[in-house]
Write a protein that holds these residues in place. Sequence first.
Motif, mmCIF file in Angstrom:
data_model
loop_
_atom_site.group_PDB
_atom_site.id
_atom_site.type_symbol
_atom_site.label_atom_id
_atom_site.label_comp_id
_atom_site.label_asym_id
_atom_site.label_seq_id
_atom_site.Cartn_x
_atom_site.Cartn_y
_atom_site.Cartn_z
ATOM 1 N N GLU A 148 0.699 -1.223 -0.032
ATOM 2 C CA GLU A 148 0.050 0.047 -0.002
ATOM 3 C C GLU A 148 0.993 1.259 -0.026
ATOM 4 O O GLU A 148 1.789 1.313 0.734
ATOM 5 C CB GLU A 148 -0.927 -0.101 1.181
ATOM 6 N N TYR A 149 0.348 2.158 -0.551
ATOM 7 C CA TYR A 149 1.225 3.378 -0.996
ATOM 8 C C TYR A 149 0.188 4.708 -0.976
ATOM 9 O O TYR A 149 -0.624 4.740 -1.916
ATOM 10 C CB TYR A 149 2.178 3.391 -2.274
ATOM 11 N N TRP A 150 0.625 5.555 -0.048
ATOM 12 C CA TRP A 150 -0.267 6.845 0.071
ATOM 13 C C TRP A 150 0.535 7.936 -0.403
ATOM 14 O O TRP A 150 1.964 8.224 0.149
ATOM 15 C CB TRP A 150 -0.713 7.079 1.384
ATOM 16 N N LEU A 151 -0.058 8.853 -1.021
ATOM 17 C CA LEU A 151 0.509 10.096 -1.637
ATOM 18 C C LEU A 151 -0.119 11.101 -1.000
ATOM 19 O O LEU A 151 -1.460 11.325 -1.170
ATOM 20 C CB LEU A 151 0.683 10.440 -3.240
ATOM 21 N N VAL A 152 0.524 11.863 -0.293
ATOM 22 C CA VAL A 152 -0.387 13.282 0.756
ATOM 23 C C VAL A 152 -0.048 14.317 0.273
ATOM 24 O O VAL A 152 1.439 14.776 -0.161
ATOM 25 C CB VAL A 152 0.064 12.981 2.158
ATOM 26 N N PHE A 153 -0.981 15.201 -0.176
ATOM 27 C CA PHE A 153 -0.414 16.653 -1.003
ATOM 28 C C PHE A 153 -1.035 17.386 0.159
ATOM 29 O O PHE A 153 -2.217 17.946 0.382
ATOM 30 C CB PHE A 153 -1.234 16.551 -2.300
ATOM 31 N N PRO A 154 0.087 18.135 0.865
ATOM 32 C CA PRO A 154 -0.307 18.975 2.046
ATOM 33 C C PRO A 154 -1.054 20.381 1.428
ATOM 34 O O PRO A 154 -1.873 20.882 2.306
ATOM 35 C CB PRO A 154 0.997 19.176 2.719
ATOM 36 N N TYR A 155 -0.525 20.887 0.436
ATOM 37 C CA TYR A 155 -1.219 22.179 -0.023
ATOM 38 C C TYR A 155 -2.590 21.999 -0.482
ATOM 39 O O TYR A 155 -3.565 22.794 -0.544
ATOM 40 C CB TYR A 155 -0.349 22.951 -0.837
ATOM 41 N N GLU A 156 -2.930 21.031 -1.127
ATOM 42 C CA GLU A 156 -4.299 20.797 -1.847
ATOM 43 C C GLU A 156 -5.055 19.806 -0.694
ATOM 44 O O GLU A 156 -6.281 19.911 -0.923
ATOM 45 C CB GLU A 156 -4.198 19.590 -3.106
ATOM 46 N N GLN A 157 -4.476 19.308 0.431
ATOM 47 C CA GLN A 157 -5.172 18.707 1.218
ATOM 48 C C GLN A 157 -5.869 17.290 0.524
ATOM 49 O O GLN A 157 -7.101 17.296 0.703
ATOM 50 C CB GLN A 157 -5.976 19.446 2.078
ATOM 51 N N ILE A 158 -5.164 16.608 -0.052
ATOM 52 C CA ILE A 158 -5.722 15.450 -0.691
ATOM 53 C C ILE A 158 -4.937 14.225 -0.396
ATOM 54 O O ILE A 158 -3.705 14.556 -0.246
ATOM 55 C CB ILE A 158 -5.774 15.716 -2.185
ATOM 56 N N VAL A 159 -5.564 12.981 -0.338
ATOM 57 C CA VAL A 159 -4.597 11.729 -0.024
ATOM 58 C C VAL A 159 -5.012 11.068 -1.269
ATOM 59 O O VAL A 159 -6.053 10.608 -1.283
ATOM 60 C CB VAL A 159 -5.000 11.275 1.274
ATOM 61 N N GLN A 160 -4.062 10.152 -1.950
ATOM 62 C CA GLN A 160 -4.155 9.222 -2.959
ATOM 63 C C GLN A 160 -3.805 7.933 -2.199
ATOM 64 O O GLN A 160 -2.489 7.910 -1.845
ATOM 65 C CB GLN A 160 -3.466 9.589 -4.235
ATOM 66 N N TYR A 176 -9.018 10.777 -1.040
ATOM 67 C CA TYR A 176 -9.647 11.473 0.232
ATOM 68 C C TYR A 176 -9.225 12.853 0.263
ATOM 69 O O TYR A 176 -8.177 13.286 0.293
ATOM 70 C CB TYR A 176 -9.036 10.646 1.470
ATOM 71 N N PRO A 177 -10.382 13.665 0.459
ATOM 72 C CA PRO A 177 -10.170 15.178 0.602
ATOM 73 C C PRO A 177 -9.819 15.314 1.987
ATOM 74 O O PRO A 177 -10.015 14.571 2.868
ATOM 75 C CB PRO A 177 -11.565 15.696 0.267
ATOM 76 N N GLY A 178 -9.439 16.540 2.310
ATOM 77 C CA GLY A 178 -9.101 16.819 3.648
ATOM 78 C C GLY A 178 -10.045 16.855 4.885
ATOM 79 O O GLY A 178 -9.681 17.049 6.022
#
Length: 200
Positions: A148-160, A176-178
Amino acid sequence: MAPITQLSQLDLNGTYSYADYLTWRLEESVELIKGKIVAMSPAPSRKHQTVTGNLFLSLGSHFKHKPCNVYVAPFDVKLYDRRKSLLANGDAYSVVQPDLCVICDQDKLTEQGCDGAPDWIIEVLSPGNSRKEVRLKYDLYEESGVREYWLVFPYEQIVQQFVLDEQDKYQLRGLYPGNEIAAPHLFPDLQIDLNDVFAE
């Protein structure tokens, strides 16, 4: 032979092994991806560190009395192509420092870090992360068997959320939105409130 203490002493177009990596005494942080040197971004932003810290607190409390271990960068993870057999240090060509990783197989843990694919890796992106770097790690984690691999985008507040399928290919399992609760596929009882993760 003089010790390698500066990136300028290395051929950035060359191919290096994990054995080479162990001899370097660089001030800069680097990773090896399929033998190629990838310089890591300078000190991460405060937002990156806040999100990483919030995730670590959430994961750390969940796994505290469980058989899995949680590690935060800098922590060396040596990876292999699963289609090939595990080889000696001199023949390993990828070592990365994921922002967070969860390892449930205690036999993979060494004094140097993790020898083989963690069960779950989380990378928190910074503005300096290039598309090439993101793609390289996606491919590397997939072929190494990171389940399992998560990419977290802090500025967009999104998790893939990506999960390996039966053909050992990543499938996008969640976006997932923030303001939602995110749950890892491997550990569905872990409910992560992204409001808390992205809170300043």
